[in-house]
Design an enzyme around this catalytic site. Sequence first.
Site, PDB file in Angstrom:
ATOM      1  N   LEU A 124       0.897  -1.237   0.076  1.00 34.89           N
ATOM      2  CA  LEU A 124       0.159   0.104   0.141  1.00 34.89           C
ATOM      3  C   LEU A 124       0.848   1.075  -0.085  1.00 34.89           C
ATOM      4  CD1 LEU A 124      -2.503   1.669   0.394  1.00 34.89           C
ATOM      5  CD2 LEU A 124      -2.420   1.223   2.887  1.00 34.89           C
ATOM      6  N   ASP A 125       1.352   1.427   0.965  1.00 33.34           N
ATOM      7  CA  ASP A 125       2.351   2.692   1.294  1.00 33.34           C
ATOM      8  C   ASP A 125       3.873   2.178   1.931  1.00 33.34           C
ATOM      9  OD1 ASP A 125       3.822   5.025   1.893  1.00 33.34           O
ATOM     10  OD2 ASP A 125       2.315   5.745   3.134  1.00 33.34           O
ATOM     11  N   PRO A 126       4.696   1.855   1.026  1.00 28.96           N
ATOM     12  CA  PRO A 126       4.882   1.839  -0.365  1.00 28.96           C
ATOM     13  C   PRO A 126       4.013   0.844  -1.160  1.00 28.96           C
ATOM     14  CG  PRO A 126       6.795   0.741   0.492  1.00 28.96           C
ATOM     15  CD  PRO A 126       5.969   0.900   1.577  1.00 28.96           C
ATOM     16  N   ASP A 162       0.518   3.532  -3.340  1.00 31.12           N
ATOM     17  CA  ASP A 162       0.868   5.146  -3.811  1.00 31.12           C
ATOM     18  C   ASP A 162       1.820   5.370  -4.617  1.00 31.12           C
ATOM     19  OD1 ASP A 162       2.921   3.969  -2.416  1.00 31.12           O
ATOM     20  OD2 ASP A 162       3.388   5.457  -1.191  1.00 31.12           O
ATOM     21  N   ARG A 201       4.554  14.696   1.658  1.00 32.42           N
ATOM     22  CA  ARG A 201       3.550  13.418   1.919  1.00 32.42           C
ATOM     23  C   ARG A 201       3.333  13.270   3.454  1.00 32.42           C
ATOM     24  NH1 ARG A 201       6.173   8.802   2.302  1.00 32.42           N
ATOM     25  NH2 ARG A 201       4.455   7.393   1.221  1.00 32.42           N
TER      26      ARG A 201
END
Length: 1055
Positions: free
Chosen positions: A717-719, A722, A838
């Site tokens: 997801l993050d990373p 994104d 961010r």
Amino acid sequence: MLGNGVVGILSESSNMWERRAPLTPSHCSRLLHGGRGKTGVARIIVQPSTKRIHHDTLYEDVGCEISDDLSECGLIVGIKQPKLEMILPNRAYAFFSHTHKVQKENMSLLDKVLAEKVSLYDYELIIGDHGKRLLAFGKFAGRAGLIDLLSGLGKRYLNLGYSTPFLSLGASYMYSSLAAAKAAVISVGEEIATLGLPSGICPLVFVFTGSGNVSQGAQEIFKLLPHTFVDASKLPELFAMSRDLAQHTPAPKRAFQVYGCLVTCEDMVEPKDPTRRFDKTDYYAHPEHYNPIFHERIAPYASVIVNCMYWEKRFPRLLSTKQLQELMRNGCPLVGISDITCDIGGSIEFVNQSTSIESPFFRYDPFTNLYHYDMEGNGVICLAVDILPTEFAKEASQHFGDILSQFIGSLACTKDISELPSHLRRACIAHGGSLTHLYEYIPRMRNSDSDDMEISPASGHLKKKKYTTLVSLSGHLFDQFLINEALDIIEAAGGSFHLVRCEVGQSANAMSYSELEVGADDSSVLDQIIDSLTSIANPSEKSGVSDKEKNKFSLRIGKVHDCGPEKGDDSKNGPAVLILGAGRVCRPAAELLASTGSSLSWQCFETCVGTYIEETEDVQVIVASLYLKDAEETVEGISNATAIQLDVTDHGSLCKYISKVDIVISLLPPSFHVIIADACLEFKKHLVTASYINDAMSRLDDKAKSAGITILGEMGLDPGIDHMMAMKMINQAHIKGGRIRSFTSYCGGLPSPAAANNPLAYKFSWNPAGAIRAGRNPATYKSLGEIVHIDGNKLYDSAARLQIPDLPAFALECLPNRNSLVYGDLYGIGQEASTIFRGTLRYEGFSDIMGTLAKIGFFNMEAHPMLKEGKKPTYGSFLNELLKTDRSENLDEVMFDAKEMVERLMTLGLCREKATAMKTVKTIKFLGLHENKEIPGTCQSAFDITCLCMEERLAYSKIEQDMVLLHHEVEIDFPDGRPTENHRATLLEFGRINNGRMATAMALTVGIPAAIGALLLLENKIMTRGVIRPLEPEVYVPALDILEAYGFRLLEKMD
């Protein structure tokens, strides 16, 4: 003790709503005062209970003894399974045990019964001469299920804008008796007959499935309303008449009755061969010969579905999720479902969770595929309570005891089970530490994975038998014990078997189904087994078998496979993926990979996946964990998935498994990735991780290229997502000739709004230590051309309110997330963008509270003098120490005087605003950091204490959803003078319940991208070799499309 005539009645402990009793005071009175010579009962000892429908004093009044100690009882009876510690040795027990179904979750109970040499009688197995169960609660489930549904319909229709008589009806448990509940339903019926129902919800059609006790009970309540039953074939005509009436009547008229429709399996399916007629016997034996039609011929006309039928996986579903979605898009009037069978993931596919008596409904929105727990909004409400009969605890207990009391004497005074009547003898599963002969199949089924049938980790199939075939048996396998006969035939011939699937009928009328993988080293032996099974399934006229005994069970034989030893351990049915780590993230990844080759998966993904991935053989998934139990729990219920124990620091074992697969996914902590990557390089296997690519992994780039493999990192997801959403937006802007002026990205894992029910509006599904430490990290970003640095100790102070334009209802704030500048380089916008930011998302107010807790000292990691070994301070005294108060002895004022605590925070300068101080005090109290309880000795610092309290008090319940919110904003300038464009992309995902399991949004959004990365590598869609991130179109274009096909909502807008 066995057979001493002393009966014990258990206090039910399985559920707070369980108020039923196996014997009422009136039954006990008859047993005690009828004379032991006649009844066989000398004493009755009742465990005390404050929630049982009959009070303890009523039992005392008839001569029962009240005591927690049942050690003098030879027979102990209850309703549900008791806790294991309540099983006493050398006694007889009677309750619903479900152990004869060989379900894994009930085997610990059976092991305890055998170890304690208990005689176990299961009510479900007490079958009369008519072939039906004698002890059951089915009608009460049907009665309560329909009343509760009518009550819910009143609220649901009100939210849809219609006032109906159903609104005055309460839930079943709210009435003092079944008679009182029926009177309330009759009153509702009278109001319908006189005042009518709104024309906008008519004709109001109740569709009933099943014809057993459950359905009869539901129909009994339905018939108290003014009603007409309509044949299934007449439903279109009924709706046509209603439409005509509405079109030709100036003022819509109200309807003064409801309609019922009882459907059978003939209304649910039709033969695939159009030349054949429906045949019930053939359908039960060969359901694969039939297509489902309920969604076409019945469901389009149903306002309500009352599901009372037994279902097995081999039969078509009554209603699939895809069918329901299509029906609702076409204007189907379906408003509510009462799934009285409570068959999770069963005949009605979207019913993926049970509900409780106190909160009996969930709402499924087919347009968004989301589940809600209110009556507002789109969708269908569903009741799925698995303990409905207890809502009429008084009448259910009376009914049950009327029958049970006839058997109690025999059970209480018998030491030798051979002296029991046949129907009780057959219901005895275990006696004297052994299984009775009728249930000898249980260990055989449990131990079907024996040494001579070793299972291949890659394929899950029999390894050592040269010839195998899949044998499907259906019939009364367990209640008539035909499974013993089948297993005897296999073993007598020298064959072996492995249990692949088992579905046990839930009533005496329902058939059971088992799939066995039968093996033999000689093809002639396997042929003999098949012939013998066929002969008892289809006895010949010459055999002298009566018609009544013919077709004991149905049999289906699969293709015989030659699994000769020359194939060795490396044989497998399709590509294999090894997943290292069995945490929460693993299961979504394993489910997606394991379903890839199935037709169901292809139906789900056919809109786009076929563009990128060829329909292929099943992917074999191997889930490895340091602890085998964790891996087994992860793969439970997933076809084509196998669990193994593996220590990745054992190089030999790691290489053994990596050498046998095509792709490796590591979901382990980043510190293990280099070890795993080295093994992947050695055997030239691709690797996917969801973790950040650190320097050690980056240095493997040249080696990976030389080995011809791809190490795809940051695929979560993050990373992960994104990166992919960002690069899609940025590359599209560059293709149009634009320059990125500003890039801002926000991401957060949060509780859903409904679950954000604490002062912090935050919860943890893991240890909170990492999240607390993250709140101390420094941050760097670029704003309007200036570099901004935030000290870690001031991170919470830097939080800013955030309003996302497309989600105005969310009150959010964001905190800068570490070093944003590196993303300028990764995304190729470092030189052109004047703003690169961010941030981490939280609900508004989070940072004020966390910042204050940090200032108080709750996050200090140094060992505290008060917590030294031997000292036992309380939370309250520790709080006094942190707040520097003088109340080391008397904590009451601090514990309960919130106002003084607020003033103390203000005096110490820990809060500038009183509102923040008040919220902080609420949080301290919510976490229990003020309580007069001893701090566990494992806590050595304030940080340890805070983590412990947060982990206990800020955990998700089983039904609460988490939420992932990812939002990008990109501002684009055009050198040719075109107007500036603002692009937004948003991912909003909630946790999902599938087959009774909660898959968190975080697990889905991390696990699914990693699985997609593996699929793309399997299909050679990613050709770049080396250590890479998902920054290139060959990765992010198909990955984002597949994510949307999977059900993720990726919203893109431009201003």
